[in-house]
Design a protein around this motif. Sequence first.
Motif, PDB file in Angstrom:
ATOM      1  N   LEU A  27       0.698  -1.442   0.150  1.00 22.07           N
ATOM      2  CA  LEU A  27       0.059  -0.152   0.209  1.00 22.07           C
ATOM      3  C   LEU A  27       0.982   1.173  -0.123  1.00 22.07           C
ATOM      4  CD1 LEU A  27      -2.799   1.247   0.320  1.00 22.07           C
ATOM      5  CD2 LEU A  27      -2.947   1.005   2.782  1.00 22.07           C
ATOM      6  N   ASP A  28       1.338   1.245   0.618  1.00 19.95           N
ATOM      7  CA  ASP A  28       2.685   2.298   0.818  1.00 19.95           C
ATOM      8  C   ASP A  28       3.289   2.821  -0.835  1.00 19.95           C
ATOM      9  OD1 ASP A  28       2.365   2.406   3.608  1.00 19.95           O
ATOM     10  OD2 ASP A  28       4.203   1.162   3.893  1.00 19.95           O
ATOM     11  N   LEU A  29       4.068   1.740  -1.280  1.00 19.47           N
ATOM     12  CA  LEU A  29       4.094   2.319  -2.805  1.00 19.47           C
ATOM     13  C   LEU A  29       3.032   2.092  -3.832  1.00 19.47           C
ATOM     14  CD1 LEU A  29       7.032  -0.841  -2.963  1.00 19.47           C
ATOM     15  CD2 LEU A  29       7.103   0.820  -2.374  1.00 19.47           C
ATOM     16  N   ILE A  30       1.732   1.748  -3.820  1.00 27.29           N
ATOM     17  CA  ILE A  30       0.687   2.039  -4.360  1.00 27.29           C
ATOM     18  C   ILE A  30       0.780   3.982  -3.901  1.00 27.29           C
ATOM     19  CG2 ILE A  30      -1.511   1.437  -4.856  1.00 27.29           C
ATOM     20  CD1 ILE A  30      -1.128  -1.092  -4.062  1.00 27.29           C
ATOM     21  N   THR A  31       0.140   3.494  -2.688  1.00 30.95           N
ATOM     22  CA  THR A  31       0.149   5.483  -2.647  1.00 30.95           C
ATOM     23  C   THR A  31       1.167   6.308  -2.989  1.00 30.95           C
ATOM     24  OG1 THR A  31      -0.895   4.771  -0.701  1.00 30.95           O
ATOM     25  CG2 THR A  31      -0.614   7.093  -0.775  1.00 30.95           C
ATOM     26  N   GLU A  32       2.281   6.173  -2.910  1.00 28.52           N
ATOM     27  CA  GLU A  32       3.700   6.865  -3.273  1.00 28.52           C
ATOM     28  C   GLU A  32       2.828   6.960  -5.009  1.00 28.52           C
ATOM     29  OE1 GLU A  32       8.108   7.203  -4.118  1.00 28.52           O
ATOM     30  OE2 GLU A  32       7.446   6.395  -2.041  1.00 28.52           O
ATOM     31  N   ALA A  33       3.100   6.047  -5.631  1.00 29.51           N
ATOM     32  CA  ALA A  33       3.047   5.630  -7.291  1.00 29.51           C
ATOM     33  C   ALA A  33       2.031   6.320  -7.693  1.00 29.51           C
ATOM     34  CB  ALA A  33       2.964   4.077  -7.561  1.00 29.51           C
ATOM     35  N   THR A  34       0.717   6.377  -6.705  1.00 25.75           N
ATOM     36  CA  THR A  34      -0.456   7.306  -7.311  1.00 25.75           C
ATOM     37  C   THR A  34      -0.658   8.546  -7.426  1.00 25.75           C
ATOM     38  OG1 THR A  34      -1.711   6.342  -5.554  1.00 25.75           O
ATOM     39  CG2 THR A  34      -1.889   4.842  -7.547  1.00 25.75           C
ATOM     40  N   ARG A  56       9.907   3.027 -10.479  1.00 26.12           N
ATOM     41  CA  ARG A  56      10.919   4.275 -10.614  1.00 26.12           C
ATOM     42  C   ARG A  56      10.945   3.924  -8.767  1.00 26.12           C
ATOM     43  NH1 ARG A  56      10.351   9.362 -11.474  1.00 26.12           N
ATOM     44  NH2 ARG A  56      12.097   8.960 -13.134  1.00 26.12           N
ATOM     45  N   VAL A  57       9.632   3.432  -7.825  1.00 23.07           N
ATOM     46  CA  VAL A  57       9.006   2.815  -6.189  1.00 23.07           C
ATOM     47  C   VAL A  57       9.469   1.915  -6.467  1.00 23.07           C
ATOM     48  CG1 VAL A  57       7.701   2.748  -5.000  1.00 23.07           C
ATOM     49  CG2 VAL A  57       7.541   4.850  -6.140  1.00 23.07           C
ATOM     50  N   PHE A  58       9.383   1.326  -7.520  1.00 24.52           N
ATOM     51  CA  PHE A  58       9.959  -0.099  -7.314  1.00 24.52           C
ATOM     52  C   PHE A  58      11.122  -0.444  -8.039  1.00 24.52           C
ATOM     53  CE2 PHE A  58      10.387  -4.546  -9.467  1.00 24.52           C
ATOM     54  CZ  PHE A  58       9.131  -5.101  -9.059  1.00 24.52           C
ATOM     55  N   LEU A  59      12.079  -0.229  -8.286  1.00 24.22           N
ATOM     56  CA  LEU A  59      13.275  -0.392  -8.282  1.00 24.22           C
ATOM     57  C   LEU A  59      14.295   0.263  -7.073  1.00 24.22           C
ATOM     58  CD1 LEU A  59      14.214   1.043 -11.901  1.00 24.22           C
ATOM     59  CD2 LEU A  59      13.785  -1.526 -10.850  1.00 24.22           C
ATOM     60  N   ALA A  60      13.570   1.788  -6.393  1.00 23.53           N
ATOM     61  CA  ALA A  60      13.899   2.017  -5.189  1.00 23.53           C
ATOM     62  C   ALA A  60      13.861   1.124  -4.272  1.00 23.53           C
ATOM     63  CB  ALA A  60      13.570   3.053  -5.258  1.00 23.53           C
ATOM     64  N   MET A  61      12.917   0.617  -3.932  1.00 22.25           N
ATOM     65  CA  MET A  61      12.729  -0.851  -3.274  1.00 22.25           C
ATOM     66  C   MET A  61      13.412  -1.411  -3.049  1.00 22.25           C
ATOM     67  SD  MET A  61      11.041  -3.952  -2.160  1.00 22.25           S
ATOM     68  CE  MET A  61      10.218  -4.175  -3.076  1.00 22.25           C
ATOM     69  N   TRP A  62      13.717  -1.812  -4.555  1.00 21.01           N
ATOM     70  CA  TRP A  62      15.026  -3.518  -3.856  1.00 21.01           C
ATOM     71  C   TRP A  62      16.399  -3.242  -4.352  1.00 21.01           C
ATOM     72  CZ3 TRP A  62      13.683  -8.569  -6.022  1.00 21.01           C
ATOM     73  CH2 TRP A  62      12.715  -8.711  -6.177  1.00 21.01           C
ATOM     74  N   ASP A  63      16.353  -1.754  -4.937  1.00 22.22           N
ATOM     75  CA  ASP A  63      17.964  -1.243  -4.484  1.00 22.22           C
ATOM     76  C   ASP A  63      17.877  -1.170  -3.715  1.00 22.22           C
ATOM     77  OD1 ASP A  63      18.938  -1.583  -7.578  1.00 22.22           O
ATOM     78  OD2 ASP A  63      17.974   0.386  -8.314  1.00 22.22           O
ATOM     79  N   GLY A  64      17.349  -0.662  -2.298  1.00 23.80           N
ATOM     80  CA  GLY A  64      17.317   0.123  -0.974  1.00 23.80           C
ATOM     81  C   GLY A  64      17.801  -1.239  -0.614  1.00 23.80           C
ATOM     82  N   PRO A  65      17.671  -1.102   0.593  1.00 20.79           N
ATOM     83  CA  PRO A  65      18.322  -1.583   2.219  1.00 20.79           C
ATOM     84  C   PRO A  65      17.686  -3.479   2.498  1.00 20.79           C
ATOM     85  CG  PRO A  65      18.393   0.544   2.653  1.00 20.79           C
ATOM     86  CD  PRO A  65      17.080   0.239   1.698  1.00 20.79           C
ATOM     87  N   ARG A  66      16.139  -2.980   1.444  1.00 19.23           N
ATOM     88  CA  ARG A  66      14.892  -3.512   1.790  1.00 19.23           C
ATOM     89  C   ARG A  66      15.452  -4.998   0.311  1.00 19.23           C
ATOM     90  NH1 ARG A  66       9.985   0.174   2.804  1.00 19.23           N
ATOM     91  NH2 ARG A  66      11.162   1.509   1.120  1.00 19.23           N
ATOM     92  N   GLY A  67      16.127  -4.474  -0.287  1.00 23.17           N
ATOM     93  CA  GLY A  67      16.049  -5.472  -1.518  1.00 23.17           C
ATOM     94  C   GLY A  67      16.246  -6.852  -1.249  1.00 23.17           C
ATOM     95  N   SER A  68      17.487  -7.306  -0.168  1.00 25.00           N
ATOM     96  CA  SER A  68      17.538  -8.506  -0.069  1.00 25.00           C
ATOM     97  C   SER A  68      16.487  -9.400   0.513  1.00 25.00           C
ATOM     98  CB  SER A  68      18.552  -8.594   0.931  1.00 25.00           C
ATOM     99  OG  SER A  68      18.802  -8.057   2.345  1.00 25.00           O
ATOM    100  N   ALA A  69      15.872  -9.076   1.499  1.00 20.72           N
ATOM    101  CA  ALA A  69      14.647  -9.234   1.748  1.00 20.72           C
ATOM    102  C   ALA A  69      13.845  -9.519   0.684  1.00 20.72           C
ATOM    103  CB  ALA A  69      13.544  -8.857   2.702  1.00 20.72           C
ATOM    104  N   ALA A  70      13.281  -8.871  -0.178  1.00 21.24           N
ATOM    105  CA  ALA A  70      12.341  -8.716  -1.113  1.00 21.24           C
ATOM    106  C   ALA A  70      13.117 -10.206  -2.496  1.00 21.24           C
ATOM    107  CB  ALA A  70      12.451  -7.516  -2.215  1.00 21.24           C
ATOM    108  N   VAL A  71      14.090  -9.620  -2.978  1.00 22.36           N
ATOM    109  CA  VAL A  71      15.178 -11.804  -3.453  1.00 22.36           C
ATOM    110  C   VAL A  71      15.122 -12.861  -2.852  1.00 22.36           C
ATOM    111  CG1 VAL A  71      17.435 -12.277  -3.927  1.00 22.36           C
ATOM    112  CG2 VAL A  71      17.194  -9.949  -4.485  1.00 22.36           C
ATOM    113  N   ALA A  72      14.686 -12.345  -1.239  1.00 24.82           N
ATOM    114  CA  ALA A  72      14.402 -14.005  -0.645  1.00 24.82           C
ATOM    115  C   ALA A  72      12.577 -14.154  -1.070  1.00 24.82           C
ATOM    116  CB  ALA A  72      14.473 -13.756   0.725  1.00 24.82           C
TER     117      ALA A  72
END
Length: 202
Positions: A72-79, A92-108
């Motif tokens: 919901l946080d990503l959707i709110t920001e993107a819309t 942009r928001v999607f890639l920022a999440m993957w490239d940021g500190p939470r990226g490793s958790a997203a990969v897992a």
Amino acid sequence: MVRRTGRRPGNPDTREAILSAARSAFAEKGYDGASIRAIATGAGVDPALVHHYFGTKDKLFLETMNSPVDPLDLITEATAGDRDEIGVRFVRVFLAMWDGPRGSAAVALLRSVVGTEWTTKLFREFIITQILRRAVPKLGLDPAEAHLRITLAASHLVGLALARYVIKVEPLASAPSETLVAAVGPAVQRYLTGDLPGVFPA
């Protein structure tokens, strides 16, 4: 007798028992069919304890998925902003999440999705309840078209994440994020708001 401080003994086990019961319930019955009461019964605890540890059913579900972020946080920001730039903002928001500190958790999370049948079921419920239901009202799409449009966009983004962050296909893996925003943003925009000849009845 010295009083012990800190977390009470057994709490970590109780929390994991709730998560285990929740994973099973969400996979077997879906998000809507799995109640907090049934999850509590499966874990052998009082429903109030489930709320104590996880708060809402949404938060419990996100925890079972090990989701690095609330969609919901990503959707709110993107819309938030010009409708004609939604695709670019989503990427942009999607890639920022993957490239940021939470990226490793997203990969897992992405790696775990194809591991077993029940993780696949959980991820399907995740897309339906945490992305589709939340994105439709914010995008203002025709209800007859909304789910297909959003899942088309989501499939492009998941494919991008798989190739860039899990398989690490070059030169995609090392391309600057803004290059990908420029390349993928218009495609996502088209899925969401553009003409899709032959897809929907005239």
